[in-house]
Every structure is written in structure tokens, then in C-alpha cells.
Motif scaffolding. Structure first.
Motif, mmCIF file in Angstrom:
data_model
loop_
_atom_site.group_PDB
_atom_site.id
_atom_site.type_symbol
_atom_site.label_atom_id
_atom_site.label_comp_id
_atom_site.label_asym_id
_atom_site.label_seq_id
_atom_site.Cartn_x
_atom_site.Cartn_y
_atom_site.Cartn_z
ATOM 1 N N ALA A 1 43.706 50.021 23.007
ATOM 2 C CA ALA A 1 44.994 49.866 23.686
ATOM 3 C C ALA A 1 44.951 50.451 25.091
ATOM 4 C CB ALA A 1 46.102 50.538 22.875
ATOM 5 N N PHE A 2 44.210 51.531 25.260
ATOM 6 C CA PHE A 2 44.117 52.134 26.588
ATOM 7 C C PHE A 2 43.411 51.197 27.566
ATOM 8 C CE2 PHE A 2 41.700 54.604 29.735
ATOM 9 C CZ PHE A 2 42.751 55.244 30.379
ATOM 10 N N PHE A 3 42.231 50.691 27.181
ATOM 11 C CA PHE A 3 41.438 49.877 28.098
ATOM 12 C C PHE A 3 41.899 48.425 28.184
ATOM 13 C CE2 PHE A 3 38.329 53.313 27.305
ATOM 14 C CZ PHE A 3 38.004 53.625 28.616
ATOM 15 N N CYS A 4 42.522 47.901 27.124
ATOM 16 C CA CYS A 4 42.890 46.491 27.097
ATOM 17 C C CYS A 4 44.359 46.249 27.443
ATOM 18 C CB CYS A 4 42.588 45.886 25.723
ATOM 19 S SG CYS A 4 42.660 44.089 25.687
ATOM 20 N N ASN A 5 45.187 47.305 27.381
ATOM 21 C CA ASN A 5 46.613 47.095 27.614
ATOM 22 C C ASN A 5 47.204 48.106 28.590
ATOM 23 O OD1 ASN A 5 46.245 46.487 24.279
ATOM 24 N ND2 ASN A 5 47.085 44.845 25.529
ATOM 25 N N ALA A 6 47.281 49.366 28.172
ATOM 26 C CA ALA A 6 48.001 50.358 28.978
ATOM 27 C C ALA A 6 47.423 50.486 30.386
ATOM 28 C CB ALA A 6 47.981 51.710 28.270
ATOM 29 N N LEU A 7 46.109 50.663 30.489
ATOM 30 C CA LEU A 7 45.497 50.852 31.808
ATOM 31 C C LEU A 7 45.575 49.593 32.671
ATOM 32 C CD1 LEU A 7 43.984 52.594 33.830
ATOM 33 C CD2 LEU A 7 41.838 51.961 32.698
ATOM 34 N N PRO A 8 45.116 48.427 32.192
ATOM 35 C CA PRO A 8 45.200 47.244 33.069
ATOM 36 C C PRO A 8 46.630 46.821 33.374
ATOM 37 C CG PRO A 8 44.394 46.643 30.887
ATOM 38 C CD PRO A 8 44.373 48.129 30.955
ATOM 39 N N PHE A 9 47.568 46.966 32.423
ATOM 40 C CA PHE A 9 48.969 46.654 32.719
ATOM 41 C C PHE A 9 49.451 47.488 33.906
ATOM 42 C CE2 PHE A 9 50.410 45.219 28.186
ATOM 43 C CZ PHE A 9 49.539 44.160 28.257
ATOM 44 N N PHE A 10 49.132 48.787 33.864
ATOM 45 C CA PHE A 10 49.545 49.685 34.936
ATOM 46 C C PHE A 10 48.840 49.335 36.255
ATOM 47 C CE2 PHE A 10 48.713 53.737 37.231
ATOM 48 C CZ PHE A 10 50.014 53.984 37.650
ATOM 49 N N LEU A 11 47.534 49.043 36.173
ATOM 50 C CA LEU A 11 46.780 48.729 37.381
ATOM 51 C C LEU A 11 47.265 47.441 38.031
ATOM 52 C CD1 LEU A 11 43.117 49.710 36.369
ATOM 53 C CD2 LEU A 11 44.749 50.992 37.774
ATOM 54 N N PHE A 12 47.673 46.461 37.235
ATOM 55 C CA PHE A 12 48.202 45.242 37.827
ATOM 56 C C PHE A 12 49.524 45.516 38.540
ATOM 57 C CE2 PHE A 12 45.206 42.742 35.275
ATOM 58 C CZ PHE A 12 44.808 41.826 36.244
ATOM 59 N N GLY A 13 50.323 46.424 38.004
ATOM 60 C CA GLY A 13 51.542 46.809 38.692
ATOM 61 C C GLY A 13 51.255 47.492 40.011
ATOM 62 N N ILE A 14 50.259 48.382 40.018
ATOM 63 C CA ILE A 14 49.870 49.065 41.257
ATOM 64 C C ILE A 14 49.302 48.065 42.261
ATOM 65 C CG2 ILE A 14 48.226 50.706 42.252
ATOM 66 C CD1 ILE A 14 50.448 52.128 40.903
ATOM 67 N N GLY A 15 48.388 47.212 41.796
ATOM 68 C CA GLY A 15 47.725 46.287 42.692
ATOM 69 C C GLY A 15 48.668 45.286 43.335
ATOM 70 N N GLU A 16 49.622 44.798 42.559
ATOM 71 C CA GLU A 16 50.524 43.788 43.098
ATOM 72 C C GLU A 16 51.591 44.361 44.020
ATOM 73 O OE1 GLU A 16 51.857 40.341 40.978
ATOM 74 O OE2 GLU A 16 50.510 40.757 39.299
ATOM 75 N N GLN A 17 51.591 45.660 44.202
ATOM 76 C CA GLN A 17 52.467 46.226 45.235
ATOM 77 C C GLN A 17 52.006 45.825 46.628
ATOM 78 O OE1 GLN A 17 52.235 50.432 44.068
ATOM 79 N NE2 GLN A 17 54.384 50.366 43.446
ATOM 80 N N THR A 18 50.712 45.556 46.783
ATOM 81 C CA THR A 18 50.176 45.209 48.108
ATOM 82 C C THR A 18 49.429 43.885 48.124
ATOM 83 O OG1 THR A 18 48.182 46.519 47.622
ATOM 84 C CG2 THR A 18 49.970 47.623 48.807
ATOM 85 N N VAL A 19 49.207 43.272 46.967
ATOM 86 C CA VAL A 19 48.457 42.018 46.879
ATOM 87 C C VAL A 19 49.340 40.956 46.245
ATOM 88 C CG1 VAL A 19 46.439 40.864 45.881
ATOM 89 C CG2 VAL A 19 46.244 43.208 46.728
ATOM 90 N N GLY A 20 49.249 39.720 46.714
ATOM 91 C CA GLY A 20 50.057 38.640 46.191
ATOM 92 C C GLY A 20 49.739 38.322 44.743
ATOM 93 N N SER A 21 50.705 37.762 44.040
ATOM 94 C CA SER A 21 50.532 37.439 42.627
ATOM 95 C C SER A 21 49.449 36.382 42.413
ATOM 96 C CB SER A 21 51.859 36.961 42.035
ATOM 97 O OG SER A 21 52.297 35.762 42.656
ATOM 98 N N GLY A 22 49.324 35.430 43.359
ATOM 99 C CA GLY A 22 48.301 34.404 43.220
ATOM 100 C C GLY A 22 46.901 34.974 43.286
ATOM 101 N N VAL A 23 46.655 35.843 44.260
ATOM 102 C CA VAL A 23 45.342 36.478 44.385
ATOM 103 C C VAL A 23 45.071 37.380 43.182
ATOM 104 C CG1 VAL A 23 43.938 38.051 45.775
ATOM 105 C CG2 VAL A 23 45.374 36.330 46.887
ATOM 106 N N ALA A 24 46.108 38.040 42.665
ATOM 107 C CA ALA A 24 45.942 38.872 41.473
ATOM 108 C C ALA A 24 45.434 38.039 40.304
ATOM 109 C CB ALA A 24 47.265 39.541 41.115
ATOM 110 N N GLY A 25 45.973 36.825 40.158
ATOM 111 C CA GLY A 25 45.516 35.948 39.091
ATOM 112 C C GLY A 25 44.066 35.544 39.258
ATOM 113 N N VAL A 26 43.652 35.300 40.485
ATOM 114 C CA VAL A 26 42.260 34.928 40.731
ATOM 115 C C VAL A 26 41.334 36.102 40.434
ATOM 116 C CG1 VAL A 26 40.613 34.147 42.466
ATOM 117 C CG2 VAL A 26 42.924 33.218 42.461
ATOM 118 N N LEU A 27 41.703 37.297 40.862
ATOM 119 C CA LEU A 27 40.862 38.472 40.607
ATOM 120 C C LEU A 27 40.778 38.781 39.118
ATOM 121 C CD1 LEU A 27 41.885 40.804 43.576
ATOM 122 C CD2 LEU A 27 39.896 39.294 43.369
ATOM 123 N N ASN A 28 41.843 38.474 38.374
ATOM 124 C CA ASN A 28 41.805 38.655 36.929
ATOM 125 C C ASN A 28 40.755 37.753 36.282
ATOM 126 O OD1 ASN A 28 43.076 39.597 34.301
ATOM 127 N ND2 ASN A 28 43.394 37.395 34.137
#
Length: 308
Positions: A75-102
Motif C-alpha cells: 500500500a505504501f509503494f503502490c498507493n499512498a506514496l505515488p498518490f501523494f507524489l502525483f499530487g505534488i507533481g501536478e502542482q507544477t506539471v500539466g495533467s497531460g504530461v503527468a499521464g505520459v510520465l506515468n
């Protein structure tokens, strides 16, 4: 081979629900919620949906302490951590680019496999796919341009994709095939992720909530549909149409995220980003090339990467 029209409709619906997750994260951030708050709410709502579906299917949550300990790690590596990191990352990166990096998650998975010894005898095609995939990522970043996407947010998003890869390696060894029904196992994992996320609330989750209706609607859709319901739909797709059809959905997610980001949020859509996305997807496809047909256990692991 992918089935008929019904199969295509299911795949399209699943890709839309998963791929739109990046849009809902961005909307929730733009309208007043913090990354921690988004993580807690989406994990809680997702676990509630899966818990209801597991009970309706007669699937029971694991009861032994050992399984729950392993679930906490997953849960830490597959959910809690990446969920949080996507929230942090999308503060400065567009949602489309976030999807590509995923979409780079399979590339990280291959690297993790090489590091821990589960990937042996790497064939030239897969090695070429690995290099091509990261070349596509570099094309998206465009560090040679002042207006490139090189930023803390970009690297945070790559960290989220790498976290998924670590989780898959762990889950394949310690959780899958141990006797717990898949929907119940997913529900238990998201319950554990909710608990882990709650522990991070003192960081910024207790900040005053100034969210408007758009933020609340976005996070509810993110939790119920793009997190909880998609787990269930993915397993149904695997059962009805096979692992190949389910794995194919992964190639559609960055297309959906880029399209929605451009249409709904008016995010810039340059030819360079489109070219980078295409190169990443081709590279991912090459890394998944195997001598024989894909196994039935590959798609569920790949599916977890799409619950960003």
C-alpha cells in the motif's frame, strides 16, 4: 486478439476512467485541496467502493497478520506514496504530461527486475525498448529548451512511476497467488493505504480547507470511479476478454490524459510532447515483447500501475 464491439466499449470506458484521473487531481489542486487531502480522500473512497464490491461478491478480507503486514508495504509503494507524489507533481506539471510520465512505469519495472535478478537474458528488442522509452521521456522534458518540463514536479512524477515498479516486484513475490480473492485483496490494500495517508495529515492535511464545489466533485470522482471502480472493471475485463485486452488499456491512458488536459484545462499541447508520448509508448511496447503469449498474471500487475 481483442474481441468485438463490446470488448472495445469496455476498454474505452476503462481507459477514460483511468486516464481522467490526472485531470481530477489537477482540478482538485486548482480549487483548494492539498496533495495530502486528495490522497486521503481518494484512498478512503476507493477502499469503500472495493469493500462493498468484495462483500457483494462474497470475498472476505484477509485475517492473518502476516498478510496485512505485506499489504502495508504494498500500500505504501503502490498507493499512498505515488498518490501523494502525483499530487505534488501536478502542482507544477500539466495533467497531460503527468499521464505520459506515468506510462514509464513498465520501463522502471524492467530496471527493477534487472536489479533484483528476476529479469535475465535481456533480449536486444527489450533493451532497445528500454532505451527508446527513456529517450521519449527526455524528449518530453526537453532540457535543451528553457521552456522544457525539467522541474521538481517532473522528477516527482517519475518517482511515482518508479514507486509503482517497486510495488509490482514486491506484490508479485509476496502477495499475488496467496489465496486471497483479488477484489478483497485490493480493498484491503487501499484500506491500508488510507491508514498510511492519514498518518501524513499533520504535514499539510490539516491546513484550512478552501475547496470549492469543483474540488469536492473532482476528488469524489477520482476516489469512486478512477480509483475504486476501475479496479473492479479491470478484473472484469481480464475475466471477459483476457489479459491482452486489459494490458492494451495501458497504452490508451496517456492519450486520454493529454487529450483531456488540452480540452478541459487548455494545457499546451506541442508536437514535441506528442512525439515524446509516441516514443515512450513504442518503447514500452518493445519492453513487453516476449517469446510466448503474455501470462494471465501480467495484466493485473500492469493494471495497478494505471491506478495513479
Amino acid at each position: 486478439m481483442i474481441g468485438g464491439r463490446g470488448s472495445l466499449v469496455r476498454m474505452a470506458a476503462l481507459a477514460l476512467l483511468w486516464g481522467s484521473g490526472f485531470l481530477w487531481i489537477k482540478l482538485a489542486l486548482n480549487h483548494g485541496l492539498t496533495p495530502v487531502q486528495i490522497t486521503v480522500v481518494r484512498a478512503a473512497l476507493g477502499s469503500a467502493v472495493l469493500l462493498c464490491l468484495a462483500r457483494s461478491a462474497g470475498q472476505r478480507l484477509p485475517r492473518d497478520l502476516g498478510t496485512w503486514r505485506r499489504l502495508v508495504v504494498a500500500a505504501f509503494f503502490c498507493n499512498a506514496l505515488p498518490f501523494f507524489l502525483f499530487g505534488i507533481g501536478e502542482q507544477t506539471v500539466g495533467s497531460g504530461v503527468a499521464g505520459v510520465l506515468n506510462a514509464t512505469t513498465p520501463l522502471w519495472s524492467l530496471l527493477v527486475g534487472l536489479a533484483i535478478g528476476t529479469e535475465r537474458g535481456l533480449r536486444p528488442v527489450r533493451l532497445g525498448g528500454l532505451l527508446l522509452g527513456f529517450a521519449g521521456t527526455l524528449l518530453i522534458f526537453a532540457p535543451w529548451h528553457a521552456a522544457g518540463f525539467v522541474s521538481r514536479g517532473s522528477f516527482v512524477l517519475l518517482g511515482a512511476a518508479a514507486s509503482y515498479a517497486i510495488a509490482f516486484a514486491y506484490m508479485a513475490r509476496r502477495l499475488t497467488g496467496k489465496g486471497t480473492a483479488p477484489i478483497a485483496l485490493s480493498a484491503a490494500q487501499l484500506i491500508a493505504a488510507t491508514g498510511l495517508s492519514v498518518l501524513t495529515l499533520p504535514a499539510d492535511g490539516f491546513a484550512p480547507v478552501h475547496a470549492d464545489a469543483k474540488a469536492l466533485i473532482a476528488v469524489v470522482i477520482l476516489g469512486i470511479f478512477s480509483t475504486g471502480l476501475t479496479f473492479y472493471l479491470n478484473y472484469r475485463l481480464i475475466a471477459d476478454d483476457g489479459a491482452t485486452s486489459a494490458a492494451t488499456v495501458g497504452y490508451l491512458l496517456p492519450v486520454v490524459s493529454v487529450a483531456l488536459g488540452a480540452i478541459v484545462l487548455s494545457e499546451p499541447l506541442s508536437l514535441r510532447v506528442i512525439a515524446g508520448m509516441a516514443v515512450v509508448l513504442v518503447g514500452v511496447g518493445m519492453t513487453r515483447a516476449r517469446p510466448g503469449p503474455p501470462s494471465a498474471v501480467e495484466a493485473p500487475a500492469a493494471a495497478a500501475s494505471r491506478t495513479h
